[in-house]
Design an enzyme around this catalytic site. Structure first.
Site, PDB file in Angstrom:
ATOM      1  N   GLY A  83       1.159  -1.004   0.279  1.00 49.34           N
ATOM      2  CA  GLY A  83      -0.003   0.188   0.251  1.00 49.34           C
ATOM      3  C   GLY A  83       0.859   1.375  -0.120  1.00 49.34           C
ATOM      4  N   SER A  84       1.733   1.508   0.344  1.00 50.83           N
ATOM      5  CA  SER A  84       3.267   2.024   1.302  1.00 50.83           C
ATOM      6  C   SER A  84       3.650   2.933  -0.667  1.00 50.83           C
ATOM      7  CB  SER A  84       4.299   1.963   1.806  1.00 50.83           C
ATOM      8  OG  SER A  84       3.562   1.389   2.553  1.00 50.83           O
ATOM      9  N   ASP A 191      -7.483   1.026   4.281  1.00 47.47           N
ATOM     10  CA  ASP A 191      -8.074   0.528   4.610  1.00 47.47           C
ATOM     11  C   ASP A 191      -9.512   0.678   4.953  1.00 47.47           C
ATOM     12  OD1 ASP A 191      -5.769   0.507   6.134  1.00 47.47           O
ATOM     13  OD2 ASP A 191      -5.940   2.118   7.577  1.00 47.47           O
ATOM     14  N   HIS A 217      -5.053  -6.084   6.000  1.00 52.64           N
ATOM     15  CA  HIS A 217      -6.557  -5.575   5.068  1.00 52.64           C
ATOM     16  C   HIS A 217      -7.776  -6.078   5.118  1.00 52.64           C
ATOM     17  CE1 HIS A 217      -4.201  -1.634   5.311  1.00 52.64           C
ATOM     18  NE2 HIS A 217      -3.263  -2.138   6.033  1.00 52.64           N
ATOM     19  N   ASN A 285      10.679  -0.170  -9.494  1.00 54.92           N
ATOM     20  CA  ASN A 285      10.282  -1.311  -9.923  1.00 54.92           C
ATOM     21  C   ASN A 285       9.570  -1.861  -8.687  1.00 54.92           C
ATOM     22  OD1 ASN A 285       9.788  -3.732 -10.172  1.00 54.92           O
ATOM     23  ND2 ASN A 285      11.273  -4.649 -10.486  1.00 54.92           N
TER      24      ASN A 285
END
Ligand SMILES: Cc1ncc(COP(=O)(O)O)c(C=O)c1O
Length: 433
Positions: A83-84, A191, A217, A285
């Site tokens: 997610g980051s 979230d 999640h 990447n």
């Protein structure tokens, strides 16, 4: 499928059934704040991808991307490794030279929220942009359109905010503000998969949206995330940034999709330089692998059930704790139906007990607790000297830092477990009054 492969997969399913957890023992069995809920189909999908040695992104990644884009009714989804990374790609896409005059440039401002997860904010700094922090409300733990409007300056170019613990921020109003002031809107939906605002899925209001598939999640790939957008132009940029910055959009293992592989002249390269190796962005990447994709594709089957169980657990906790003094219970943002990530509780300053004491009791009884991530991010060591602007004060973000924590609602929590959590909190609070 070969008979040997079918046998391995059948044994995999059998092995899965042997791993089923035993009965719940109150105070002994941990009640996690979050975790992956995996069935035998998930395990078989993961093992099958490994048996096939689909070790890079492949067929499952492509299938997942189109299924997830269809879920959101958005044109494109790009699977990534977290997610980051999704947040980094979404915001970096807005700095692309391909956007011409519309692109974000160093020193431009991006409005965000002070209380939340660090990697909603980090891409702003990583791109040489300036975060403008606004405060949140207590109870919803989201900001308001009024706070965002007050923060807009001539340098503001974008808004990037997370739907806190699955509870939507007033995204329709904030999207309207973005349109009015010609700002980009990025929804960190990590979230909040399945949450709706005014009946429409969160993640479908902004220019770009991001999701996390970390085991905590709504659905999981192990490590993983996704960037979604309704704009084909932004999707191309996201893909380029994800895939080393290349200009070519061929799937791995394929060549010459555009039928002009050796016909372009770009930059100051010689005419006909192989398009596969032409770079139009300073990229990364950030791809995920196919076993990860196979897992999250399998999990997608159960998303509606997972969302419903999260809502059910949330309702149970809300009803069971409603009348207790000294606690501020979570409130859904008006006009929303959250697909809750967790159940935030604040211990009011006037309560005859502290957050630390309540959390200690819960942890003692094997009930997992978490903080509302960073609390006020600006108080952390990493952010002491970063260029930023703070609009108004961050009183409520400070309150969250000092008084708020959350407990789980994830689908691994049964009603029996939820009732044990309620009983533990009730006994603690009533014993102190
Ligand atoms: C709101 C929010 N954004 C981003 C992330 C980062 O996701 P990941 O852990 O997959 O990098 C998280 C992680 O929990 C999150 O809660």
């Amino acid at each position: 499928m070969t008979s040997l492969k079918a046998l391995v997969l059948e044994q995999t399913r059998k092995y899965h059934r042997e791993q089923e957890p035993g009965d719940f023992v109150p105070g002994v069995t941990p009640i996690l704040s979050s975790g992956a809920v995996l069935d035998e189909d998930d395990r078989a999908a993961f093992v099958e991808a490994a048996l096939d040695m689909r070790i890079a992104a492949g067929i499952s990644a492509r299938r997942f991307e189109s299924a997830f884009a269809a879920y959101y009714k958005l044109r494109k989804a790009h699977l990534v490794n977290s997610g980051s990374s999704a947040n980094l790609l979404a915001l970096t896409a807005l700095t692309s030279p391909k956007l011409g005059e519309a692109r974000l440039r160093p020193g431009d401002e991006v409005i965000t929220v002070a209380a939340g997860f660090p990697t909603t904010v980090n891409p702003i700094l990583q791109n040489g942009l300036v975060p403008v922090f606004v405060d949140v409300e207590l109870g919803t733990y989201n900001t308001t359109a009024e706070r965002v409007a007050e923060a807009i300056s001539p340098r503001t170019r974008a808004i990037m905010i997370a739907h806190t613990l699955g509870n939507p921020f007033p995204v329709a109003e904030i999207a309207d503000l973005a349109t009015e002031h010609d700002l980009f809107l990025v929804e960190d939906n990590c979230d909040a998969v399945g949450s709706t605002y005014r009946g429409k899925l969160t993640g479908t209001f902004g220019d770009l949206t991001t999701v996390s598939f970390y085991p905590a999640h709504h659905i999981t790939a192990g490590e993983g995330g996704c960037v979604l957008t309704g704009s084909l132009e932004l999707a191309r940029i996201v893909e380029s940034l994800r895939d080393w910055g290349r200009d070519c959009w061929c799937e791995p293992g394929t060549d010459n999709t555009c039928l002009k592989r050796f016909d372009y002249q770009m930059g100051t390269l010689p005419a006909g330089y192989d398009h596969k190796y032409v770079y139009s962005h300073v990229g990364y990447n950030l791809k995920a692998t196919d076993p990860q994709a196979a897992l999250v594709l399998s999990q997608l089957r159960r998303l509606p059930e997972f969302i419903e169980t999260r809502r059910r657990n949330f309702r149970r906790l809300s009803e069971g704790l409603a009348d207790l003094p000294g606690l501020l219970l979570p409130q859904a943002t008006p006009d929303s139906d959250p697909s809750w990530f967790g159940f935030p509780i604040s211990v009011l300053p006037e309560a005859p007990f502290t957050r630390q004491q309540l959390v200690a009791r819960l942890e003692e009884r094997k009930i997992g607790t978490r903080r509302l991530f960073a609390g006020n991010l600006t108080r952390h060591p990493a952010y002491q000297d970063v260029p930023c602007r703070i609009v108004g004060d961050l009183t409520n973000s400070d309150f969250v830092t000092e008084h708020t924590f959350w407990i789980g609602v994830y689908p691994g929590i049964t009603l029996e477990m939820a009732d044990f959590v309620i009983d533990t909190i009730r006994t603690f609070v009533t014993g102190r009054h």
